[in-house]
Design an enzyme around this catalytic site. Structure first.
Site, PDB file in Angstrom:
ATOM      1  CE1 TYR A   1      -3.074   3.046   0.644  1.00 42.23           C
ATOM      2  CE2 TYR A   1      -3.158   2.490   2.960  1.00 42.23           C
ATOM      3  CZ  TYR A   1      -3.521   3.303   1.916  1.00 42.23           C
ATOM      4  OH  TYR A   1      -4.370   4.372   2.147  1.00 42.23           O
TER       5      TYR A   1
ATOM      6  CE  LYS B   1      -5.792   1.623  -1.003  1.00 44.96           C
ATOM      7  NZ  LYS B   1      -6.330   1.578   0.394  1.00 44.96           N
TER       8      LYS B   1
END
Lengths: 292, 292, 292, 292
Positions: free
Chosen positions: D135, D164
């Protein structure tokens, strides 16, 4: 006259001996762009080293471009002058030569206030009846214009009608679309952002890429227009590394090197710009070979 | 000829009617700077709107400045040309007119590589025997040079001898001092950083402030030279708001407004630059009044 | 209690076996700082890996530090908690343990609004009677506070009395001095900016450097206080490369490596932080050797 | 288990009286997301205020989420711990509770080197067999990871399988796609970039928007999947201002305010975060009303 689609940008060829503008070669460049199925021709943009030309050279290139295109597609003439006086002079020439549109950027030594930028566009609009495309390219012009400022100029200055966004931030295009409810045409000026710009509603893509890769940009534009998402994505990633390369290497130097690789000598860029070094030339040759 | 201390920068007066350069007024500006006890005069810097002058105007200003100073102090001539060809032409003129030094910045439309910058300085050095001060001002020139690059140019290019740092980052000056072991003279080009620049070892301070506040900058410089820390700090904070104001308002517009407030009409800045608006003029009047 | 001068920052030693806090070693670190002639001791700052300690460890370090210093100099306790609840809890402990001051930074996962920051300080001020030093260190805390906001908190929140500026921008200090007319004490938190911070009027310098280089920072501070300009400049450049090194390498890792080089094992930094690699250790050894 | 499509993010409801986590309300939030046709549920992300929870609260939320979803869709558990030790502990819990994937960000007080980030992921991968989604959200985590680093971790660390991207720069996604030849799944984590992310080849969109606007995000995703260009563009601009609003207002505060406007009290965000002020609440009410 409605301008949209692929706007093909010329480089400015220089004669290797005299270092002056080589208009015959410029004609060849224009014809190559037209063979790449561009929807308009734009001269004297960033790729065209406009900032490095004398006033006389600038006029030669502008006049010749209109004549050589001869109405086959519309012609846009770029203006990136340091003073408002010079910009209005150029705008009058562009109109006199028969261009269809002016692309105007607030190129400046100093940080300009929004009011100074607004007045600059207002003066140019007063000086010529040609429609004006605002050109926002902070990386080269040293001036960054917000979507709000540009939309205010479209609303309030008579001849300002369109926006070319080259900041590299896709959110600027969303803002332009959202705030104008889709009514103000905006163009993508950042080659490696073409897919998302077109998806976001751009009226077209301003690019020198067709100088070297023919109608690939037009194919991408049409795939988006035809809602062929997978094809559009494929075409974009096929061109992606090339597009990023010519931007990061400097458009003028990269496109001129590409012409040389294709056997057409348009001279090098003007100093302080340097031609691509050997490693970069090899990289470009490989990228072009992959795209054939 | 050793240049150090306060380098006083001229603005370029324009005739309100003809909009041309007003050389008589330029003479008055120079005399005001000399009355402010400056150690050298510099023309055609950022304050001088050099980027907005025609080649002919540039020559007039350069030639007149040298003649008018007439050896009372050394004269530095600024060059911020877009092409290397123009820069070398200007460098030859500066030498021919009798200037003592060139201040050269790599002003550019395009992002320049370190090699392109180096070649630009090399060509100018080859064209004229004058010593060259590198001028790093990324905010206006669009090009940022590291201390390492600038020191390499001082080491490797014959006439490059000094650095003017205007990036606003005091660490650049520490780097220059540290890496050159104090041997390469550097000048402060960021007015509201004067105290720390001088403390860090700057050989001088390049400033248009003496146009409006007389010998206050010289007093600050001398307080540091005399190790009068408290006095230096007091003098700096006394001038601080004024110095920050002329930088953030644009040097040319602010200094010209200041001359008008003192009853001397040097014209406004050239468009797209606008004169200070009423609120700013009042603020400047107050700041000048506080400094009297 | 008036705090000024050199504020010496501790690292937090970890036991190589248990990985827990090694309080005996912390005592040695404190004594080394005091031998370096610091004017106050600060625990649980950036150098102290406070953000990586459990609540229990944080309390141990805070309590031990106050006890071990035992009134020889004032003690400052750093708080960089993610929630306001945690920060107020820590503030109460700091008071209960007998600390003299809190240093509070708005460390946060989220971008905080000025109102959120203000409320955070207000709540901590309500929770403890200790004076509060605002700590602005955007690079590590992810939150940047303007001079205007910090001065508003000094003016409007009862216990907020001082500012530690670590943004690296000397103009922030000028603003604080100018806007408060010199009335609000501010401290330098950026090691390689010490010379200009002290010259600009800083009340002191917050630094872990005395852990490794003894009273060199104090000598610099005194040279400025005594208006010995040349000596101050010399002392600063003597330490400059070392100061820059410990900042760019990470204070905790660098200072702990320095202790190891001096034969004192305080453990490594806590993961994800890594110890200095071999090349960096050698560089540090050289820098320390140059300073002896 | 293949995760793609709309990943619906929960907020963490707090009981207005006890200020503790309100698991019953969390169950309602999950059911609302599922009613919005999400393809997976993610808890303890930025919207979930994970950084502001105690370790015990974190476990409650993780365990409850998996149980309540009960296999209807896959469950992703977010980890944003300051120390590697805490991150590995959480990873073990996520596995023990039966989650399908971990979303791991290198949240840190300090600037971390690429090696430190790599080791952090390596340790977490060693501690749990769950697949890991990297992330990258520099605005909140204070750490920015290049596409090159993230792809190296996918290649070299066993359980790291997806990315992500929340930096807001569409070029990062192009790089990931281009360098991995489309083989590494990446997810959009920047709400107001959804259209271009999906067009660029994102495997899905991580968003808390379905908490408030039901299946609108899913409709947009499907329009892209079905090559319905005009419909996708229309759906995107319909949601655009809302998506931008919840990001710029802070996800947790904005989504919680939206629930309140819908008559469901999930408490406010935890201090230092403040609830939306009145003006913002009215703006949100209008935006939601436009979307009904």
């Amino acid at each position: 006259m409605k301008i949209s689609g692929i706007i093909g940008y010329t480089v400015t060829p220089f004669d290797p001996c005299t270092q002056g503008v080589d208009l015959a070669k410029l004609g060849e460049v224009i014809d190559i762009l037209l063979a790449g199925d561009v929807d308009a021709i734009a001269a004297l943009g960033s790729a065209g080293e406009a900032a490095y030309l004398t006033a006389q050279e600038w006029q030669q290139v502008a006049e010749f471009t209109v004549k050589h295109v001869a109405g086959r597609v519309p012609v846009i003439i770029g203006i990136a002058a340091l003073t408002t006086a010079q910009a209005t002079t150029y705008a009058k020439y562009a109109h006199q030569f028969g261009a269809d549109m002016i692309m105007l950027s607030p190129f400046s030594y100093y940080q300009l206030s929004e009011q100074e930028i607004f007045e600059h566009y207002q003066q140019v609009s007063n000086a010529s009846p040609l429609p004006i495309m605002i050109y926002n390219n902070p990386a080269v012009c040293g001036v960054d214009m917000t979507p709000e400022l540009m939309l205010a100029m479209v609303a309030d200055i008579e001849n300002v009608v369109a926006i070319k966004e080259s900041s590299g931030d896709i959110q600027r295009m969303h803002k332009i679309y959202h705030l104008s409810e889709g009514a103000v045409p905006f163009f993508n000026g950042c080659n490696h952002m073409a897919l998302e710009a077109l998806t976001a509603g751009a009226a077209g893509w301003c690019t020198a890429a067709p100088c070297l890769i023919g109608d690939k940009p037009k194919q991408l534009l049409q795939a988006v227009a035809n809602s062929e998402f997978e094809r559009a994505q494929g075409l974009f990633y096929q061109q992606f590394e090339f597009l990023e390369f010519i931007v990061s290497s400097g458009l003028a130097a990269a496109v001129k090197a590409g012409f040389a690789l294709k056997g057409m000598d348009v001279g090098g860029p003007r100093a302080p710009l340097l031609p691509l070094n050997d490693a970069k030339q090899k990289q470009l040759a490989q990228l072009l070979s992959n795209l054939r």
